[in-house]
Design an enzyme around this catalytic site. Structure first.
Site, short mmCIF file in Angstrom:
data_model
loop_
_atom_site.label_atom_id
_atom_site.label_comp_id
_atom_site.label_asym_id
_atom_site.label_seq_id
_atom_site.Cartn_x
_atom_site.Cartn_y
_atom_site.Cartn_z
N GLY A 187 -7.12 9.01 0.11
CA GLY A 187 -7.26 9.47 1.20
C GLY A 187 -8.07 10.83 1.35
O GLY A 187 -8.33 11.36 0.14
N GLU B 123 -3.72 1.70 -7.34
CA GLU B 123 -4.24 2.95 -6.43
C GLU B 123 -3.44 4.08 -6.84
O GLU B 123 -2.22 4.36 -6.17
CB GLU B 123 -4.42 2.58 -5.16
CG GLU B 123 -5.12 1.28 -4.65
CD GLU B 123 -5.55 1.42 -3.42
OE1 GLU B 123 -6.83 1.47 -3.05
OE2 GLU B 123 -4.74 1.33 -2.42
N HIS C 128 0.99 -1.09 -0.10
CA HIS C 128 0.03 0.02 0.11
C HIS C 128 0.94 1.18 -0.07
O HIS C 128 2.02 1.29 0.62
CB HIS C 128 -0.95 -0.01 1.31
CG HIS C 128 -1.84 1.04 1.07
ND1 HIS C 128 -1.60 2.22 1.49
CD2 HIS C 128 -3.26 0.97 0.82
CE1 HIS C 128 -2.55 3.16 1.36
NE2 HIS C 128 -3.74 2.42 0.82
N SER D 223 -10.31 7.14 -3.28
CA SER D 223 -11.66 7.69 -3.20
C SER D 223 -12.62 7.51 -3.85
O SER D 223 -13.60 8.17 -4.62
CB SER D 223 -11.25 9.39 -3.63
OG SER D 223 -10.23 10.12 -2.64
C1 PEP Z 1 -6.68 3.43 0.08
O1 PEP Z 1 -5.98 4.07 0.92
O2 PEP Z 1 -6.29 2.41 -0.07
C2 PEP Z 1 -7.95 3.89 -0.24
C3 PEP Z 1 -8.60 3.52 -1.47
O3 PEP Z 1 -8.57 4.82 0.50
P1 PEP Z 1 -9.92 5.88 0.13
O4 PEP Z 1 -10.84 5.00 -0.59
O5 PEP Z 1 -10.22 6.38 1.24
O6 PEP Z 1 -9.13 6.96 -1.09
#
Ligand code: PEP
Length: 257
Positions: free
Chosen positions: A174, A168, A96, A214
């Site tokens: 975030g 991602e 991650h 997000s």
């Molecule tokens: C993440 O941190 O892997 C993530 C997808 O978070 P968010 O959906 O809150 O952006």
């Protein structure tokens, strides 16, 4: 590929008690979710044993947020594949962007972890993503190809069938994240699929490619309709079961009527 993977990483947000209550709720929600949707949750380590007792009588897969590659040894603060296997963990989230950013984890480390997880029959969920500098310098694809090649180094075709990739983009994740444009995600996922097909003779086309960053109640349908998106990896919008329920119910309706 018919299956859709939908899951969430809780990061460092829930205590054991909070996690148990969430899982009880999700188990009820899961009863009405089609079997073509594979659900997973990735709690903190402290909650894994208790939550496993709940998920083992459900179709919810259980994941861990990280793992060391060695079976045991002098690695204070680390958790080994042997320990996670003992609990009955199905999925190991690796690489991650927060692990890469705050703990200097790199693709070589992730590769060792991937191989270790596979040795134990656990499914690595490998997170890759470019940062905003890569994107603005127009080297997103090169960055992603390099992450994939190193993280998947040495895997046989057979082993590659058991991994999952979560794309991602770091700039989309975030509180400060900016949701990605669906057209951009489509272009990147097509590229990732081609890269996987070049890396593995037969399995490249069957590796699930999830999208995350997000993803929320307003935008999730834009991503799920993209050809090479085989699932969603959701953070904040799935930490509350009401919000996650709404996403799952609308997804179910959208996909299966
Ligand atoms: C993440 O941190 O892997 C993530 C997808 O978070 P968010 O959906 O809150 O952006």
């Amino acid at each position: 590929m018919n299956k859709i993977w939908i899951g969430t990483n809780w990061k460092m947000t829930k205590t054991i008690e909070e996690g148990l209550s969430y899982t009880e709720d999700l188990k009820k929600i899961a009863e009405n979710v089609s079997s073509a949707i594979e659900l997973f949750i990735i709690p903190s380590y402290t909650a894994l044993v208790s939550i496993k007792e709940l998920t083992s009588s459900s179709r919810i897969h259980l994941g861990a947020q990280n793992m060391h590659w060695e079976d045991s040894g002098p690695y204070t603060g680390e958790i080994s594949p042997r320990m996670l296997d003992e609990i009955g963990i199905d999925i190991i989230e690796l690489g991650h962007s927060e692990r890469r950013q705050y703990y200097n984890e790199n693709d070589e480390d992730i590769n060792k972890k991937v191989l270790a997880a596979l040795r134990y029959g656990m499914k690595p969920l490998i997170c890759i993503g470019e940062n905003i500098e890569h994107k603005s310098n127009n080297i997103s694809k090169e960055t992603l190809a390099s992450q994939l090649k190193v993280c998947l180094k040495g895997l046989t075709d057979e082993q590659a069938r058991n991994v999952m990739i979560a794309y991602e983009p770091v700039w989309a994740i975030g509180e400060k994240g900016v949701p990605a444009d669906a057209g951009y995600v489509a272009e990147i996922h097509t590229y990732l699929r081609k890269t996987l097909e070049n890396l593995f003779d037969h399995s490249g086309s069957s590796i699930p490619l999830l999208y995350g960053g997000s993803v929320n109640r307003e935008n999730f349908l834009n991503y799920i309709d993209i050809t090479d998106v085989n699932g969603l990896f959701i953070g904040r919008s799935a930490w509350d079961t009401d919000s996650f329920r709404e996403i799952l119910e609308r997804l179910e309706k959208h996909l299966y009527g």
